[in-house]
Design a protein around this motif. Structure first.
Motif, PDB file in Angstrom:
ATOM      1  N   ASN A  31      -5.114   9.334  -0.681  1.00 43.88           N
ATOM      2  CA  ASN A  31      -5.713   9.601   0.558  1.00 43.88           C
ATOM      3  C   ASN A  31      -6.314   8.375   1.188  1.00 43.88           C
ATOM      4  N   VAL A  32      -6.830   7.618   0.631  1.00 43.87           N
ATOM      5  CA  VAL A  32      -7.235   6.419   0.973  1.00 43.87           C
ATOM      6  C   VAL A  32      -6.175   5.628   1.767  1.00 43.87           C
ATOM      7  N   ILE A  33      -5.023   5.340   1.006  1.00 36.95           N
ATOM      8  CA  ILE A  33      -4.210   4.614   1.428  1.00 36.95           C
ATOM      9  C   ILE A  33      -3.451   5.135   2.494  1.00 36.95           C
ATOM     10  N   ALA A  34      -3.249   6.324   2.658  1.00 39.89           N
ATOM     11  CA  ALA A  34      -2.437   7.345   3.754  1.00 39.89           C
ATOM     12  C   ALA A  34      -2.990   7.174   4.830  1.00 39.89           C
ATOM     13  N   PHE A  35      -4.562   7.428   4.762  1.00 36.91           N
ATOM     14  CA  PHE A  35      -5.278   7.408   6.157  1.00 36.91           C
ATOM     15  C   PHE A  35      -5.333   5.753   6.512  1.00 36.91           C
ATOM     16  N   GLY A  36      -5.336   4.976   5.760  1.00 35.57           N
ATOM     17  CA  GLY A  36      -5.489   3.714   5.923  1.00 35.57           C
ATOM     18  C   GLY A  36      -4.230   3.237   6.753  1.00 35.57           C
ATOM     19  N   LEU A  37      -2.990   3.715   6.460  1.00 41.78           N
ATOM     20  CA  LEU A  37      -1.813   3.563   7.067  1.00 41.78           C
ATOM     21  C   LEU A  37      -1.950   4.185   8.619  1.00 41.78           C
ATOM     22  N   LEU A  38      -2.230   5.447   8.270  1.00 41.42           N
ATOM     23  CA  LEU A  38      -2.586   6.061   9.825  1.00 41.42           C
ATOM     24  C   LEU A  38      -3.322   5.256  10.813  1.00 41.42           C
ATOM     25  N   TYR A  39      -4.458   4.880  10.484  1.00 39.51           N
ATOM     26  CA  TYR A  39      -5.281   3.939  11.334  1.00 39.51           C
ATOM     27  C   TYR A  39      -4.589   2.759  11.787  1.00 39.51           C
ATOM     28  N   TRP A  40      -3.995   2.045  10.682  1.00 41.55           N
ATOM     29  CA  TRP A  40      -3.411   1.058  11.046  1.00 41.55           C
ATOM     30  C   TRP A  40      -2.300   1.072  12.045  1.00 41.55           C
ATOM     31  N   ASP A  41      -1.784   2.319  11.943  1.00 37.90           N
ATOM     32  CA  ASP A  41      -0.404   2.498  12.857  1.00 37.90           C
ATOM     33  C   ASP A  41      -0.702   2.937  14.274  1.00 37.90           C
ATOM     34  N   LEU A  42      -1.844   3.479  14.495  1.00 32.28           N
ATOM     35  CA  LEU A  42      -2.497   3.956  15.554  1.00 32.28           C
ATOM     36  C   LEU A  42      -3.389   2.849  16.451  1.00 32.28           C
ATOM     37  N   ASP A  43      -4.295   2.275  15.811  1.00 41.62           N
ATOM     38  CA  ASP A  43      -5.045   1.494  16.723  1.00 41.62           C
ATOM     39  C   ASP A  43      -4.409   0.593  17.512  1.00 41.62           C
ATOM     40  N   ARG A  44      -4.999   0.278  18.868  1.00 39.57           N
ATOM     41  CA  ARG A  44      -4.263  -0.166  19.760  1.00 39.57           C
ATOM     42  C   ARG A  44      -2.799  -0.565  20.076  1.00 39.57           C
ATOM     43  N   GLY A  45      -2.252   0.470  19.995  1.00 37.09           N
ATOM     44  CA  GLY A  45      -0.837   0.629  19.959  1.00 37.09           C
ATOM     45  C   GLY A  45       0.172   0.344  18.751  1.00 37.09           C
ATOM     46  N   GLY A  46      -0.734   0.146  17.437  1.00 38.83           N
ATOM     47  CA  GLY A  46      -0.052  -0.203  16.376  1.00 38.83           C
ATOM     48  C   GLY A  46       0.091  -1.749  16.062  1.00 38.83           C
ATOM     49  N   GLY A  52       0.844  -1.244  -0.064  1.00 35.44           N
ATOM     50  CA  GLY A  52      -0.120   0.143  -0.243  1.00 35.44           C
ATOM     51  C   GLY A  52       0.671   1.348   0.058  1.00 35.44           C
ATOM     52  N   LEU A  53       1.969   1.273   0.951  1.00 32.03           N
ATOM     53  CA  LEU A  53       2.980   2.300   0.701  1.00 32.03           C
ATOM     54  C   LEU A  53       3.454   2.656  -0.661  1.00 32.03           C
ATOM     55  N   VAL A  54       3.895   1.743  -1.200  1.00 29.64           N
ATOM     56  CA  VAL A  54       4.666   1.777  -2.419  1.00 29.64           C
ATOM     57  C   VAL A  54       3.677   2.270  -3.491  1.00 29.64           C
ATOM     58  N   VAL A  55       2.487   1.916  -3.719  1.00 29.87           N
ATOM     59  CA  VAL A  55       1.359   2.310  -4.669  1.00 29.87           C
ATOM     60  C   VAL A  55       1.180   3.753  -4.182  1.00 29.87           C
ATOM     61  N   ALA A  56       1.050   4.056  -2.941  1.00 34.82           N
ATOM     62  CA  ALA A  56       0.755   5.513  -2.597  1.00 34.82           C
ATOM     63  C   ALA A  56       1.699   6.466  -3.046  1.00 34.82           C
ATOM     64  N   LEU A  57       2.940   6.058  -2.885  1.00 38.97           N
ATOM     65  CA  LEU A  57       4.279   6.898  -3.211  1.00 38.97           C
ATOM     66  C   LEU A  57       4.350   7.199  -4.535  1.00 38.97           C
ATOM     67  N   ALA A  58       4.134   5.934  -5.458  1.00 36.45           N
ATOM     68  CA  ALA A  58       3.889   5.905  -6.740  1.00 36.45           C
ATOM     69  C   ALA A  58       3.123   6.902  -7.483  1.00 36.45           C
ATOM     70  N   LEU A  59       1.735   6.706  -6.975  1.00 37.24           N
ATOM     71  CA  LEU A  59       0.749   7.729  -7.312  1.00 37.24           C
ATOM     72  C   LEU A  59       1.121   9.107  -6.884  1.00 37.24           C
ATOM     73  N   TYR A  60       1.735   9.456  -5.853  1.00 36.72           N
ATOM     74  CA  TYR A  60       2.039  10.633  -5.260  1.00 36.72           C
ATOM     75  C   TYR A  60       3.162  11.354  -6.119  1.00 36.72           C
ATOM     76  N   ALA A  61       4.179  10.436  -6.536  1.00 39.10           N
ATOM     77  CA  ALA A  61       5.208  11.058  -7.525  1.00 39.10           C
ATOM     78  C   ALA A  61       4.520  11.354  -8.994  1.00 39.10           C
ATOM     79  N   LEU A  62       3.645  10.514  -9.150  1.00 40.52           N
ATOM     80  CA  LEU A  62       3.025  10.905 -10.720  1.00 40.52           C
ATOM     81  C   LEU A  62       2.147  11.809 -10.829  1.00 40.52           C
ATOM     82  N   VAL A  63       1.843  12.492  -9.833  1.00 37.25           N
ATOM     83  CA  VAL A  63       0.954  13.457  -9.795  1.00 37.25           C
ATOM     84  C   VAL A  63       1.530  14.896 -10.587  1.00 37.25           C
ATOM     85  N   SER A  64       0.904  15.198 -11.603  1.00 37.49           N
ATOM     86  CA  SER A  64       1.327  16.181 -12.721  1.00 37.49           C
ATOM     87  C   SER A  64       0.832  17.569 -12.198  1.00 37.49           C
TER      88      SER A  64
END
Length: 244
Positions: free
Chosen positions: A131-146, A35-47
């Motif tokens: 945005n979907v992937i980024a917030f998904g990662l954030l929720y995944w990293d915070l909930d119940r201590g990570g 998910g992180l790799v896909v998010a970074l790729a999309l982020y880099a390709l924004v024109s």
């Protein structure tokens, strides 16, 4: 008692070593890393030339932070130190904040009406998915201590939950359902579960699968839903103008 997985606690900062059983139960790194790799790729390709320097700087910082985290847990998320917990939260927060800047830039382009129609619509889609992937990662990293805490600690040691999933309430259901419940089957959420929560929040602008329990979680979901609503409303308006 201090939460040993909360950033800033005074617990021993030596590496937490998981037992063989905890190692097997720990979540694999690959879904979140994909998910992180896909998010970074999309982020880099924004024109968008106006945000190019910021985007490349953010990508470089994310990769720099990711490297020691990957070395610590190359396959399964079973070991954690105080510095790795902090770095993981900084990584996901950086991705969210950087993409929010992109969201604001796209909203500005959509409101101005001067940008190329197809290009700005494609950019809006890239930003929306990121945005979907980024917030998904954030929720995944915070909930119940990570992810490390969820995978290695017993339930009475877990920090307070940020989300209540359906599996948390299925202990009194029929047998085939309770096998997957938190209490009877020891079910614990993984990255895909948080990605789904993020996706439904962006599409429905409200929680549909898991309910937020903590104030911080409600605020994060509110920001995500608001940006999703504004993007969708402006994209539909722009598409109508282009087709018209």
């Amino acid at each position: 008692m201090d939460d040993p997985h909360a950033p800033g606690s005074d617990h021993d900062t030596s590496q937490a070593q998981a037992s063989p059983d905890q190692e097997r139960r720990a979540e694999t790194r690959w879904p979140a890393l994909t998910g992180l790799v896909v998010a970074l790729a999309l982020y880099a390709l924004v024109s968008n030339p106006g945000t190019a320097a910021l985007r490349y700087l953010a990508i470089a910082l994310v990769l720099l932070i990711l490297l020691p985290l990957f070395v610590l847990n190359p396959h399964r998320l079973s070991r954690e130190t105080q510095w790795s917990r902090w770095m993981s939260i900084v990584l996901t927060s950086l991705l969210v904040v950087a993409n929010q800047i992109n969201v604001l830039s796209v909203i500005g382009e959509l409101l101005s009406g001067t940008a190329n129609g197809p290009r700005v619509l494609l950019t809006a889609l890239q930003v929306w998915v990121t945005n979907v992937i980024a917030f998904g990662l954030l929720y995944w990293d915070l909930d119940r201590g990570g992810p490390v805490a969820r995978g290695t600690l017993s339930r009475d040691q877990l920090p307070p939950a940020d989300f209540a999933f359906p599996q948390d309430d299925h202990r009194d259901a029929v047998v085939e359902v309770t096998r997957q419940s938190s209490q009877r089957g020891d079910w614990r959420p993984g990255f895909v579960d948080y990605l789904y929560v993020s996706l439904t929040n962006m599409m429905a602008f409200s929680p549909t699968d898991a309910m937020p329990l903590r104030t911080r979680t409600k605020m994060f979901m509110a920001v995500q839903a608001l940006t999703g609503f504004i993007l969708l409303a402006l994209v539909i308006s722009r598409a109508v103008n282009i087709l018209g």
